[in-house]
Scaffold this active site. Structure first.
Site, PDB file in Angstrom:
ATOM      1  N   HIS A  75      -3.509   6.708   2.055  1.00 26.28           N
ATOM      2  CA  HIS A  75      -3.894   5.385   1.572  1.00 26.28           C
ATOM      3  C   HIS A  75      -5.276   5.065   2.156  1.00 26.28           C
ATOM      4  O   HIS A  75      -5.503   5.205   3.362  1.00 26.28           O
ATOM      5  CB  HIS A  75      -2.849   4.356   2.013  1.00 26.28           C
ATOM      6  CG  HIS A  75      -3.334   2.950   1.893  1.00 26.28           C
ATOM      7  ND1 HIS A  75      -3.919   2.481   0.729  1.00 26.28           N
ATOM      8  CD2 HIS A  75      -3.358   1.925   2.780  1.00 26.28           C
ATOM      9  CE1 HIS A  75      -4.256   1.221   0.921  1.00 26.28           C
ATOM     10  NE2 HIS A  75      -3.941   0.861   2.147  1.00 26.28           N
ATOM     11  N   ASN A 112     -10.173  -0.921   0.083  1.00 22.16           N
ATOM     12  CA  ASN A 112      -8.720  -0.750   0.098  1.00 22.16           C
ATOM     13  C   ASN A 112      -8.147  -1.360  -1.193  1.00 22.16           C
ATOM     14  O   ASN A 112      -8.120  -2.580  -1.340  1.00 22.16           O
ATOM     15  CB  ASN A 112      -8.170  -1.455   1.339  1.00 22.16           C
ATOM     16  CG  ASN A 112      -6.655  -1.400   1.443  1.00 22.16           C
ATOM     17  OD1 ASN A 112      -5.970  -1.133   0.473  1.00 22.16           O
ATOM     18  ND2 ASN A 112      -6.144  -1.681   2.626  1.00 22.16           N
ATOM     19  N   CYS A 153       0.814  -1.224   0.000  1.00 23.68           N
ATOM     20  CA  CYS A 153       0.000   0.000   0.000  1.00 23.68           C
ATOM     21  C   CYS A 153       0.845   1.272   0.000  1.00 23.68           C
ATOM     22  O   CYS A 153       0.328   2.361  -0.223  1.00 23.68           O
ATOM     23  CB  CYS A 153      -0.942  -0.019   1.188  1.00 23.68           C
ATOM     24  SG  CYS A 153      -1.876  -1.539   1.277  1.00 23.68           S
TER      25      CYS A 153
HETATM   26  O1  UT7 Z   1      -3.724  -1.645   3.515  1.00 25.25           O
HETATM   27  C1  UT7 Z   1      -2.877  -1.930   4.562  1.00 25.25           C
HETATM   28  C2  UT7 Z   1      -3.303  -1.307   5.761  1.00 25.25           C
HETATM   29  N1  UT7 Z   1      -4.332  -2.082   6.417  1.00 25.25           N
HETATM   30  C3  UT7 Z   1      -5.013  -1.483   7.366  1.00 25.25           C
HETATM   31  O2  UT7 Z   1      -4.821  -0.312   7.589  1.00 25.25           O
HETATM   32  C4  UT7 Z   1      -5.993  -2.284   8.191  1.00 25.25           C
HETATM   33  C5  UT7 Z   1      -5.991  -1.732   9.593  1.00 25.25           C
HETATM   34  N2  UT7 Z   1      -6.939  -2.420  10.458  1.00 25.25           N
HETATM   35  C6  UT7 Z   1      -8.267  -2.211  10.382  1.00 25.25           C
HETATM   36  O3  UT7 Z   1      -8.730  -1.467   9.524  1.00 25.25           O
HETATM   37  C7  UT7 Z   1      -9.143  -2.848  11.408  1.00 25.25           C
HETATM   38  O4  UT7 Z   1      -8.344  -3.469  12.393  1.00 25.25           O
HETATM   39  C8  UT7 Z   1     -10.147  -3.898  10.854  1.00 25.25           C
HETATM   40  C9  UT7 Z   1     -11.212  -3.209  10.020  1.00 25.25           C
HETATM   41  C10 UT7 Z   1      -9.424  -4.916   9.986  1.00 25.25           C
HETATM   42  C11 UT7 Z   1     -10.843  -4.618  11.987  1.00 25.25           C
HETATM   43  O5  UT7 Z   1     -11.510  -3.686  12.822  1.00 25.25           O
HETATM   44  P1  UT7 Z   1     -11.337  -3.734  14.427  1.00 25.25           P
HETATM   45  O6  UT7 Z   1     -12.173  -2.690  14.963  1.00 25.25           O
HETATM   46  O7  UT7 Z   1      -9.851  -3.692  14.698  1.00 25.25           O
HETATM   47  O8  UT7 Z   1     -11.948  -5.148  14.752  1.00 25.25           O
HETATM   48  P2  UT7 Z   1     -11.284  -6.361  15.556  1.00 25.25           P
HETATM   49  O9  UT7 Z   1     -10.337  -7.103  14.674  1.00 25.25           O
HETATM   50  O10 UT7 Z   1     -10.800  -5.873  16.880  1.00 25.25           O
HETATM   51  O11 UT7 Z   1     -12.542  -7.245  15.824  1.00 25.25           O
HETATM   52  C12 UT7 Z   1     -13.585  -6.834  16.714  1.00 25.25           C
HETATM   53  C13 UT7 Z   1     -14.643  -7.906  16.727  1.00 25.25           C
HETATM   54  C14 UT7 Z   1     -14.090  -9.307  16.957  1.00 25.25           C
HETATM   55  O12 UT7 Z   1     -15.053 -10.020  17.701  1.00 25.25           O
HETATM   56  P3  UT7 Z   1     -14.845 -10.228  19.296  1.00 25.25           P
HETATM   57  O13 UT7 Z   1     -13.517 -10.892  19.457  1.00 25.25           O
HETATM   58  O14 UT7 Z   1     -14.868  -8.826  19.868  1.00 25.25           O
HETATM   59  O15 UT7 Z   1     -16.012 -11.059  19.666  1.00 25.25           O
HETATM   60  C15 UT7 Z   1     -14.011  -9.901  15.590  1.00 25.25           C
HETATM   61  O16 UT7 Z   1     -14.131 -11.295  15.580  1.00 25.25           O
HETATM   62  O17 UT7 Z   1     -15.284  -7.942  15.467  1.00 25.25           O
HETATM   63  C16 UT7 Z   1     -15.222  -9.261  14.943  1.00 25.25           C
HETATM   64  N3  UT7 Z   1     -15.082  -9.151  13.490  1.00 25.25           N
HETATM   65  C17 UT7 Z   1     -16.151  -9.044  12.687  1.00 25.25           C
HETATM   66  N4  UT7 Z   1     -17.466  -9.013  12.934  1.00 25.25           N
HETATM   67  C18 UT7 Z   1     -18.285  -8.880  11.873  1.00 25.25           C
HETATM   68  C19 UT7 Z   1     -13.932  -9.094  12.757  1.00 25.25           C
HETATM   69  N5  UT7 Z   1     -14.251  -8.954  11.455  1.00 25.25           N
HETATM   70  C20 UT7 Z   1     -15.607  -8.931  11.392  1.00 25.25           C
HETATM   71  C21 UT7 Z   1     -16.515  -8.789  10.336  1.00 25.25           C
HETATM   72  N6  UT7 Z   1     -17.837  -8.755  10.620  1.00 25.25           N
HETATM   73  N7  UT7 Z   1     -16.111  -8.661   9.054  1.00 25.25           N
END
Ligand code: UT7
Length: 337
Positions: A262, A292, A118
Site C-alpha cells: 500500500h 496515498n 487501505c
Molecule cells: O493509509 C493508511 C496508512 N497511513 C500511514 O501509513 C501514515 C503513516 N504515518 C506517516 O506516514 C507519518 O507519520 C506522517 C507522514 C503522517 C508524518 O511524518 P512524521 O515523520 O511521523 O512527522 P510527525 O508527525 O512526527 O511530525 C514531525 C514534525 C512535527 O513538528 P514538531 O512537533 O517536531 O515541532 C509536526 O508538527 O513535523 C511537523 N509536521 C509538519 N511540518 C511541515 C507535521 N506535518 C507537517 C507538514 N509540514 N505537513
C-alpha cells in the site's frame, strides 16, 4: 493450498483511473504551513490527483478503471459473475457497487461493497479468490477505489499532504489448478488501535433529545490519524505478515520478484525492504505521483507495473495492504498471464 481448491484463480487484466487535476506540494504549501521539501523528505509524495468535479464520485473513477480492464481483454461485461468494490468513500452509504454494475453493463453480476480502507483491495482479492477457488464463480471484477479528498480536512497539514484520489480494477478468472495464481494469503485486525485512523460519525450536539426518534443531523468527521502510531504499526506488522505467508508456502524471500505495498509513505516502503533484506528495486512504487490513494493504491501500482512489462510470467509477487482498523494483510501471487 493447491490441493484444497476446486479450480485456480488468476488475475487476467488490470485497469486504473485517476482524476486529471494534479495538486502539487507547492499548491498545498499555499494552503497550510508546509513545504515541498518537508513533504518529499517525510513521505516521498510530490503530487496527487484530486477529483474536483462536484458531480463526479468514486463511482466514475471505478467505472473508468473497470472499462479499461475489460477492454484490454475484450471481455463482455455480461460474463462477470460478481463485482466487489473496496472503498471507504462510497457515494452512497448503502453501497456503490451496484451503480458500477449498471454503468458497465454487467447485468449478470451480483455486486457489493467491502469497507477496509487501505487494506480493502487485498481483502477484496482474497474474497474473490475464495469464491473462485471453491468453484462458486468464474469471473470476478475487483475494484479498489477511493476519493478521500472529500473526507480530508484541508486545514490539517498532518493529513492533507498525504491523500489522493484514484481507482484500480482487476478481473480475476477461474483457471486450471496448475495455473492457480493466487497462492496464499494472511489477514489480521487489531481493533485496539481503531481510533488511530478513522472517519468517525459524530452526533450533533444540537440534537433535540426530548423527541425520539428524530433526525439528529449528525455527520461523519474528517480523516483523523495518529500518523506516528500508524507508521510504527506498518513497519512492524507488514514484514512479519509477508514472512509468515511465504513460510507457509515454502517460498524464500530471495524468490520473491516484486513487492507491492500500500503506497502510504516512501519511508515505510524503504524500511520494509530493509527489514526483509530485499533490494529496493523489487519494491514497486508510484506514490510520488499519486500520494496515498487508499484502496486504489495497490491496483494502481500493480496495473502500472504490468503495463511497463516489469512483471513476467511465473514471477512471485507479495502484495500487502495496511491501514484503518487497524487491519493488514498479504497475498502471494504467482503471475500467470
Ligand atoms: O493509509 C493508511 C496508512 N497511513 C500511514 O501509513 C501514515 C503513516 N504515518 C506517516 O506516514 C507519518 O507519520 C506522517 C507522514 C503522517 C508524518 O511524518 P512524521 O515523520 O511521523 O512527522 P510527525 O508527525 O512526527 O511530525 C514531525 C514534525 C512535527 O513538528 P514538531 O512537533 O517536531 O515541532 C509536526 O508538527 O513535523 C511537523 N509536521 C509538519 N511540518 C511541515 C507535521 N506535518 C507537517 C507538514 N509540514 N505537513
Amino acid at each position: 493450498m493447491t490441493s484444497s481448491i476446486m479450480q485456480g484463480a488468476r488475475i487476467l487484466s488490470l485497469g486504473s483511473a485517476v482524476p486529471d487535476l494534479r495538486l502539487s506540494n507547492k499548491d498545498i504549501s499555499k494552503m497550510v504551513d508546509t513545504s515541498d521539501e518537508w513533504i518529499v523528505t517525510r513521505t516521498g509524495i510530490k503530487e496527487r490527483r484530486i477529483l474536483t468535479d462536484a458531480n463526479k464520485s468514486v463511482v466514475d473513477l471505478a467505472v473508468l478503471a473497470s472499462k479499461k480492464a475489460l477492454n484490454k481483454i475484450s471481455m463482455d461485461p455480461k460474463n462477470i459473475d460478481l463485482i466487489i468494490l473496496a472503498t471507504s468513500s462510497p457515494n452512497d452509504l448503502f453501497g456503490s457497487a451496484s451503480q458500477i454494475q449498471d454503468r458497465i453493463g454487467a447485468k449478470n453480476a451480483a455486486a457489493f461493497d467491502l469497507t477496509a480502507a487501505c487494506t480493502g483491495f487485498v481483502l477484496a482479492v482474497i474474497t474473490a479468490s475464495q469464491f473462485i477457488q471453491n468453484g462458486s464463480y468464474s469471473t470476478i471484477l475487483v475494484i479498489g477505489a477511493d476519493t478521500l479528498s472529500k473526507w480530508t480536512d484541508w486545514t490539517d497539514r498532518s493529513t492533507c499532504i498525504l491523500f489522493g484520489d484514484g481507482a484500480g480494477a482487476a478481473i480475476i478468472q477461474a483457471c486450471s489448478k496448475e495455473n492457480n495464481g493466487i497462492i496464499g494469503f494472511q489477514i489480521n485486525t487489531d481493533g485496539r488501535q481503531s481510533k488511530d485512523l478513522s472517519i468517525g460519525y459524530q452526533e450533533s450536539t444540537k440534537a433535540d433529545k426530548s423527541t425520539w426518534p428524530s433526525n439528529n443531523n449528525g455527520q461523519f468527521k474528517y480523516i483523523q490519524m495518529n500518523g506516528k502510531e500508524v507508521y510504527k504499526f506498518a513497519i512492524s506488522k507488514v514484514p512479519n505478515s509477508i514472512l509468515s505467508c511465504i513460510n507457509k508456502l515454502n517460498i524464500k524471500i530471495e524468490e520473491i520478484d516484486w513487492i507491492v505495498l500500500h503506497q502510504a509513505n516512501q519511508r515505510i516502503l524503504d524500511t520494509v525492504a530493509e527489514k526483509l533484506n530485499i533490494s529496493s528495486n523489487k519494491m514497486i512504487t508510484n506514490l510520488n505521483r499519486y500520494g496515498n490513494t487508499s484502496a486504489a493504491s495497490i491496483p494502481l501500482a500493480l496495473s502500472e507495473a504490468v503495463e511497463l512489462n516489469q512483471i513476467m510470467y511465473n514471477d512471485f509477487i507479495a502484495i500487502s495492504g495496511f491501514g484503518a482498523g487497524l487491519t493488514w494483510g498479504t497475498i502471494i501471487i504467482q503471475w500467470k498471464c
